[in-house]
Design an enzyme around this catalytic site. Structure first.
Site, PDB file in Angstrom:
ATOM      1  N   ASP A  44       0.979  -1.248  -0.073  1.00 46.55           N
ATOM      2  CA  ASP A  44      -0.092   0.114  -0.116  1.00 46.55           C
ATOM      3  C   ASP A  44       0.862   1.382  -0.166  1.00 46.55           C
ATOM      4  O   ASP A  44       1.921   1.127   0.430  1.00 46.55           O
ATOM      5  CB  ASP A  44      -0.948   0.024   1.195  1.00 46.55           C
ATOM      6  CG  ASP A  44      -2.061   0.800   0.889  1.00 46.55           C
ATOM      7  OD1 ASP A  44      -3.286   0.074   0.563  1.00 46.55           O
ATOM      8  OD2 ASP A  44      -2.232   2.077   1.206  1.00 46.55           O
ATOM      9  N   ASP A  70       4.199   3.156  -4.443  1.00 50.65           N
ATOM     10  CA  ASP A  70       3.276   4.058  -5.097  1.00 50.65           C
ATOM     11  C   ASP A  70       3.153   3.300  -6.240  1.00 50.65           C
ATOM     12  O   ASP A  70       4.226   3.271  -7.268  1.00 50.65           O
ATOM     13  CB  ASP A  70       3.817   5.333  -5.046  1.00 50.65           C
ATOM     14  CG  ASP A  70       2.994   6.365  -6.104  1.00 50.65           C
ATOM     15  OD1 ASP A  70       2.208   5.883  -6.740  1.00 50.65           O
ATOM     16  OD2 ASP A  70       3.058   7.504  -5.747  1.00 50.65           O
ATOM     17  N   TYR A 162     -13.779   7.838 -14.370  1.00 50.79           N
ATOM     18  CA  TYR A 162     -13.951   6.616 -13.483  1.00 50.79           C
ATOM     19  C   TYR A 162     -14.254   5.496 -14.414  1.00 50.79           C
ATOM     20  O   TYR A 162     -13.650   4.270 -14.477  1.00 50.79           O
ATOM     21  CB  TYR A 162     -14.583   6.889 -12.254  1.00 50.79           C
ATOM     22  CG  TYR A 162     -14.707   5.576 -11.246  1.00 50.79           C
ATOM     23  CD1 TYR A 162     -13.499   5.142 -10.725  1.00 50.79           C
ATOM     24  CD2 TYR A 162     -16.042   4.891 -11.069  1.00 50.79           C
ATOM     25  CE1 TYR A 162     -13.638   4.047  -9.693  1.00 50.79           C
ATOM     26  CE2 TYR A 162     -15.974   3.831 -10.154  1.00 50.79           C
ATOM     27  CZ  TYR A 162     -14.727   3.428  -9.585  1.00 50.79           C
ATOM     28  OH  TYR A 162     -14.926   2.207  -8.808  1.00 50.79           O
ATOM     29  N   LYS A 166     -12.069   2.213 -15.582  1.00 51.34           N
ATOM     30  CA  LYS A 166     -12.563   1.054 -15.178  1.00 51.34           C
ATOM     31  C   LYS A 166     -12.763   0.044 -16.460  1.00 51.34           C
ATOM     32  O   LYS A 166     -12.395  -1.003 -16.390  1.00 51.34           O
ATOM     33  CB  LYS A 166     -13.554   0.901 -14.370  1.00 51.34           C
ATOM     34  CG  LYS A 166     -13.221   1.521 -12.989  1.00 51.34           C
ATOM     35  CD  LYS A 166     -12.112   0.734 -12.256  1.00 51.34           C
ATOM     36  CE  LYS A 166     -11.937   1.093 -10.877  1.00 51.34           C
ATOM     37  NZ  LYS A 166     -10.690   0.290 -10.258  1.00 51.34           N
ATOM     38  N   THR A 197     -18.306  -0.862   1.776  1.00 51.67           N
ATOM     39  CA  THR A 197     -16.678  -0.743   2.390  1.00 51.67           C
ATOM     40  C   THR A 197     -16.269   0.594   2.510  1.00 51.67           C
ATOM     41  O   THR A 197     -17.322   1.614   2.380  1.00 51.67           O
ATOM     42  CB  THR A 197     -15.928  -0.948   0.952  1.00 51.67           C
ATOM     43  OG1 THR A 197     -16.288  -0.246  -0.110  1.00 51.67           O
ATOM     44  CG2 THR A 197     -16.173  -2.455   0.369  1.00 51.67           C
TER      45      THR A 197
END
Length: 267
Positions: A44, A70, A162, A166, A197
């Site tokens: 992460d 990163d 977005y 995707k 989430t």
């Protein structure tokens, strides 16, 4: 657990999570892989969050190491593969979970916002695959699970960057699947729908200045099953795609959405 992944190493990119009341997709996947016997490298950009996930795995008796990277930096992606190989000696599973939601309609969207969305959602995923695939090809085996979104199958004016990024992940998945199938490497994708989430609910509640319960209720009402899914639903689907149970499956985009795509008219 059935130890479906005993003796294997899983690299979970985006294995930390943003603050929230529930488990995120990446953390749930890392825990699920570990519970099934895999050694897990938790990656992460936020090392503290990655370490939280790794510590949860270790507390359950699993083996895990946190690693900061990163994914927009190619050298960092190469360091992911290096850390896994140096620590565990192999990479059997690459799980790509990093993503952001750049918002804005076309005429109001800054070019930098568009570029940043693609840099993280698509190019970063390609870079992690690029770093790991030579090892998998050399060994003649491996599985990659890319986490996308139902947004990649939809049109949306306010989330055009977005949705488009995707959709590109779906194409990337299929392209890698056909390129590496002769080398024993499988590449699949999961497209979650409305999931309970931290990124899906808590972040939206904070951004909109409304309660978490209100956001959760609005999202659940959009799903034919009348509830949201969870990070564990995505993790269980990922386990199937990462394990030998899906040994003859590659290049698929698996909807985990409670029927949301059916309501949207997607075939």
């Amino acid at each position: 657990m059935t130890q479906k992944l005993a003796g294997r190493t899983a690299v979970v990119v985006g294995g930390g999570q943003t603050p929230g009341a529930t488990v995120g997709n990446g953390r749930a996947a890392a825990l699920t892989y570990a519970r099934e016997g895999a050694d897990v490298l938790v990656v992460d950009r936020d090392l503290d969050s990655a370490e939280e996930t790794a510590e949860l795995i270790r507390k359950e008796g699993g083996t895990s190491l946190a690693h900061r990277a990163d994914i927009t930096v190619e050298a960092d992606c190469e360091s992911i593969a290096g850390a896994a190989l140096d620590t565990y000696g192999r990479i059997d599973i690459l799980h790509n979970n990093v993503g952001i939601v750049p918002a804005g309609r076309t005429e109001d969207l800054a070019a930098e916002t568009w570029r940043r969305g693609f840099e993280i959602n698509l190019t970063g995923m390609w870079l992690t695959c690029k770093a790991v695939l030579p090892h998998m090809r050399h060994r003649g085996s491996g599985t990659i699970v890319n986490i996308s979104s139902m947004a990649g199958l939809l049109a949306g004016g306010e989330t055009i960057a977005y949705n488009t990024s995707k959709a590109a992940v779906h194409s990337l998945t299929r392209s890698l699947a056909i390129e590496y199938a002769p080398h024993g490497v499988r590449v699949n994708c999961i497209a979650p729908g409305m999931m309970d989430t931290p990124m899906g609910v808590d972040a939206n509640a904070r951004a909109g200045g409304v309660s978490r319960d209100d956001v959760a209720a609005q999202r659940a009402a959009m799903v034919p099953m009348r509830r949201q899914g969870s990070g564990w639903d995505v993790a269980r689907a990922a386990l199937f795609l990462a394990s030998d149970e899906s040994a003859f499956i590659t290049g698929v985009v698996l909807a985990v959405d409670g029927g949301f795509s059916l309501r949207a008219g997607i075939q």
